[in-house]
Design a protein around this motif. Structure first.
Motif, PDB file in Angstrom:
ATOM      1  N   GLY A 105       0.777  -1.227   0.000  1.00  0.00           N
ATOM      2  CA  GLY A 105       0.000   0.000   0.000  1.00  0.00           C
ATOM      3  C   GLY A 105       0.808   1.276   0.000  1.00  0.00           C
ATOM      4  O   GLY A 105       0.249   2.366   0.146  1.00  0.00           O
ATOM      5  N   THR A 184      -5.230  -6.252  -3.292  1.00  0.00           N
ATOM      6  CA  THR A 184      -6.056  -5.089  -3.620  1.00  0.00           C
ATOM      7  C   THR A 184      -7.373  -5.495  -4.285  1.00  0.00           C
ATOM      8  O   THR A 184      -8.441  -4.993  -3.891  1.00  0.00           O
ATOM      9  CB  THR A 184      -5.272  -4.110  -4.512  1.00  0.00           C
ATOM     10  OG1 THR A 184      -4.118  -3.663  -3.805  1.00  0.00           O
ATOM     11  CG2 THR A 184      -6.125  -2.909  -4.889  1.00  0.00           C
ATOM     12  N   ILE A 187      -9.769  -6.685  -1.688  1.00  0.00           N
ATOM     13  CA  ILE A 187     -10.289  -5.617  -0.834  1.00  0.00           C
ATOM     14  C   ILE A 187     -11.425  -4.870  -1.526  1.00  0.00           C
ATOM     15  O   ILE A 187     -12.468  -4.579  -0.928  1.00  0.00           O
ATOM     16  CB  ILE A 187      -9.154  -4.657  -0.432  1.00  0.00           C
ATOM     17  CG1 ILE A 187      -8.216  -5.358   0.551  1.00  0.00           C
ATOM     18  CG2 ILE A 187      -9.707  -3.371   0.186  1.00  0.00           C
ATOM     19  CD1 ILE A 187      -6.921  -4.644   0.783  1.00  0.00           C
ATOM     20  N   PHE A 188     -11.240  -4.542  -2.800  1.00  0.00           N
ATOM     21  CA  PHE A 188     -12.317  -3.864  -3.530  1.00  0.00           C
ATOM     22  C   PHE A 188     -13.548  -4.754  -3.641  1.00  0.00           C
ATOM     23  O   PHE A 188     -14.682  -4.270  -3.572  1.00  0.00           O
ATOM     24  CB  PHE A 188     -11.830  -3.442  -4.915  1.00  0.00           C
ATOM     25  CG  PHE A 188     -11.096  -2.130  -4.922  1.00  0.00           C
ATOM     26  CD1 PHE A 188     -11.802  -0.931  -4.848  1.00  0.00           C
ATOM     27  CD2 PHE A 188      -9.724  -2.082  -5.000  1.00  0.00           C
ATOM     28  CE1 PHE A 188     -11.140   0.288  -4.844  1.00  0.00           C
ATOM     29  CE2 PHE A 188      -9.046  -0.870  -5.004  1.00  0.00           C
ATOM     30  CZ  PHE A 188      -9.757   0.324  -4.922  1.00  0.00           C
ATOM     31  N   ARG A 191     -15.624  -4.602  -0.447  1.00  0.00           N
ATOM     32  CA  ARG A 191     -16.417  -3.387  -0.202  1.00  0.00           C
ATOM     33  C   ARG A 191     -17.476  -3.187  -1.279  1.00  0.00           C
ATOM     34  O   ARG A 191     -18.011  -2.100  -1.440  1.00  0.00           O
ATOM     35  CB  ARG A 191     -15.508  -2.156  -0.109  1.00  0.00           C
ATOM     36  CG  ARG A 191     -14.928  -1.689  -1.422  1.00  0.00           C
ATOM     37  CD  ARG A 191     -14.284  -0.319  -1.332  1.00  0.00           C
ATOM     38  NE  ARG A 191     -15.146   0.713  -0.803  1.00  0.00           N
ATOM     39  CZ  ARG A 191     -16.051   1.379  -1.512  1.00  0.00           C
ATOM     40  NH1 ARG A 191     -16.258   1.101  -2.782  1.00  0.00           N
ATOM     41  NH2 ARG A 191     -16.784   2.314  -0.943  1.00  0.00           N
ATOM     42  N   ASN A 223      -9.906   6.840   4.751  1.00  0.00           N
ATOM     43  CA  ASN A 223      -9.503   5.840   3.766  1.00  0.00           C
ATOM     44  C   ASN A 223     -10.653   4.848   3.644  1.00  0.00           C
ATOM     45  O   ASN A 223     -10.911   4.061   4.565  1.00  0.00           O
ATOM     46  CB  ASN A 223      -8.216   5.128   4.191  1.00  0.00           C
ATOM     47  CG  ASN A 223      -7.710   4.175   3.111  1.00  0.00           C
ATOM     48  OD1 ASN A 223      -8.474   3.646   2.305  1.00  0.00           O
ATOM     49  ND2 ASN A 223      -6.406   3.947   3.090  1.00  0.00           N
ATOM     50  N   LEU A 225     -10.914   2.197   2.151  1.00  0.00           N
ATOM     51  CA  LEU A 225     -10.546   0.782   2.051  1.00  0.00           C
ATOM     52  C   LEU A 225     -10.164   0.171   3.395  1.00  0.00           C
ATOM     53  O   LEU A 225      -9.911  -1.035   3.477  1.00  0.00           O
ATOM     54  CB  LEU A 225      -9.376   0.611   1.065  1.00  0.00           C
ATOM     55  CG  LEU A 225      -9.629   1.093  -0.365  1.00  0.00           C
ATOM     56  CD1 LEU A 225      -8.406   0.821  -1.240  1.00  0.00           C
ATOM     57  CD2 LEU A 225     -10.865   0.424  -0.964  1.00  0.00           C
ATOM     58  N   THR A 226     -10.127   0.983   4.449  1.00  0.00           N
ATOM     59  CA  THR A 226      -9.676   0.479   5.744  1.00  0.00           C
ATOM     60  C   THR A 226     -10.584  -0.616   6.282  1.00  0.00           C
ATOM     61  O   THR A 226     -10.098  -1.664   6.750  1.00  0.00           O
ATOM     62  CB  THR A 226      -9.590   1.625   6.769  1.00  0.00           C
ATOM     63  OG1 THR A 226      -8.721   2.630   6.281  1.00  0.00           O
ATOM     64  CG2 THR A 226      -9.065   1.108   8.103  1.00  0.00           C
ATOM     65  N   ALA A 229     -10.254  -3.884   4.274  1.00  0.00           N
ATOM     66  CA  ALA A 229      -8.898  -4.411   4.417  1.00  0.00           C
ATOM     67  C   ALA A 229      -8.686  -5.019   5.798  1.00  0.00           C
ATOM     68  O   ALA A 229      -8.102  -6.102   5.934  1.00  0.00           O
ATOM     69  CB  ALA A 229      -7.868  -3.307   4.166  1.00  0.00           C
ATOM     70  N   SER A 257      -4.288   0.489  -0.195  1.00  0.00           N
ATOM     71  CA  SER A 257      -5.114  -0.670   0.135  1.00  0.00           C
ATOM     72  C   SER A 257      -4.486  -1.501   1.245  1.00  0.00           C
ATOM     73  O   SER A 257      -4.905  -2.617   1.506  1.00  0.00           O
ATOM     74  CB  SER A 257      -5.324  -1.532  -1.116  1.00  0.00           C
ATOM     75  OG  SER A 257      -4.088  -1.936  -1.669  1.00  0.00           O
TER      76      SER A 257
END
Length: 309
Positions: A105, A184, A187-188, A191, A223, A225-226, A229, A257
């Motif tokens: 990240g 990454t 993670i996307f 969410r 952030n 993405l926290t 992640a 990420s």
């Protein structure tokens, strides 16, 4: 005797990162305040008298890349792409001093690719227009254009739109990675059901004179993405808590990420003490006390020199 060329590949830090939308092709749209630190990798190289490109990897994080084929490394991919586009008869022997953790990240691979482009453009004396260079960088990865820019900026789109911002002060920060990589794309995906943040969260003319004023402004952002992640890698929460507990910490946040997180501290002495104390409790973590680079610092430093140990 061949001259040795060197380029720094500074760690990229996303001081905030908002997901503002999603394109029809599946790429997410982002808005992020990006800065660079005095911690990073270093790339060096010498010209060859043929068209062969070689890459050797040294440094404390070299073993993390031991399972990767050299041809798949972003430095090699950048070098081969630039060679094929602009300098088919040129070659180079490259050495990457790998100090940043991988998949963390903070743009390690992207920063390395950007350093390779800068180094080889200089070494091979290539004249390439900024738009073509930016397109070439983007084809290597979404973070490569911003790492090629290498200065405080607002990054939007999928990473291709860069707005240069006023320099930030040389704010003390501590970077920590728990020693585990996160994906990454995963993670996307995690969410997927979350909404999007509104664009335009940052006033591009803002200037700051202290760590406290910067941290106060950043408190209005975050952030996005926290949460996903840390759901995948709970150690991210451990890192954030460790940073926040130390004296002088003005804010703690995940970069990009993840899984690297950063803490902004009021003074460099507090940052150093925090890094030391956290390292004693967590010897398996990668920890780097450092500071945000600005143009004034760069003008007074030899950019070919290595980062401080």
């Amino acid at each position: 005797m061949s001259a040795t060329y060197r380029q720094q590949a500074p760690a990229k830090v996303n001081l905030f990162l908002h997901v503002t939308g999603k394109r029809d092709d599946g790429y997410h749209l982002l808005e992020s305040l990006v800065c660079f630190t005095a911690s990073g990798d270093v790339l060096s190289g010498e010209m060859r008298n043929d068209d062969k490109i070689t890459l050797s990897i040294t440094g404390p994080m070299a073993s993390d890349l031991s399972s990767e084929k050299i041809d798949d490394n972003l430095v090699m991919r950048a070098a081969r792409l630039l060679q094929g586009t602009c300098a088919p008869d040129r070659g180079a022997d490259l050495i990457l001093d790998k100090r940043l953790p991988i998949a963390s990240g903070i743009g390690g691979g992207s920063a390395d690719a950007a350093a390779a482009l800068r180094l080889l453009i200089d070494m091979w004396q290539i004249d390439i227009d900024p738009k073509s260079l930016s397109d070439l960088a983007l084809s290597l990865g979404a973070d490569v254009p911003v790492c090629l820019h290498g200065r405080t900026c607002l990054m939007t789109g999928i990473g291709e739109n860069i707005t240069e911002l006023p320099d930030l002060p040389d704010v003390p920060v501590v970077l920590i990675n728990p020693g585990k990589a996160v994906s990454t794309p995963e993670i996307f995906k995690a969410r997927a059901d979350e909404g999007f943040s509104p664009a335009g969260a940052w006033e591009t003319e803002r200037t700051f004179t202290s760590a406290a004023s910067l941290a106060d402004a950043l408190s209005e952002c975050g952030n996005d993405l926290t949460l996903p992640a840390s759901g995948i890698l709970p150690e991210i929460c451990d890192v954030l808590n460790a940073l926040a507990r130390e004296e002088g910490c003005l804010m703690a946040r995940m970069s990009g990420s993840g899984a690297t997180c950063f803490g902004i501290y009021d003074t460099s002495e507090q940052a150093d003490r925090a890094a030391h104390a956290i390292a004693i409790r967590n010897p398996e973590w990668w920890i780097s006390p450092t500071y945000i680079l600005n143009q004034t610092i760069r003008q007074h430093a030899d950019m070919g020199a290595k980062f401080p140990d």
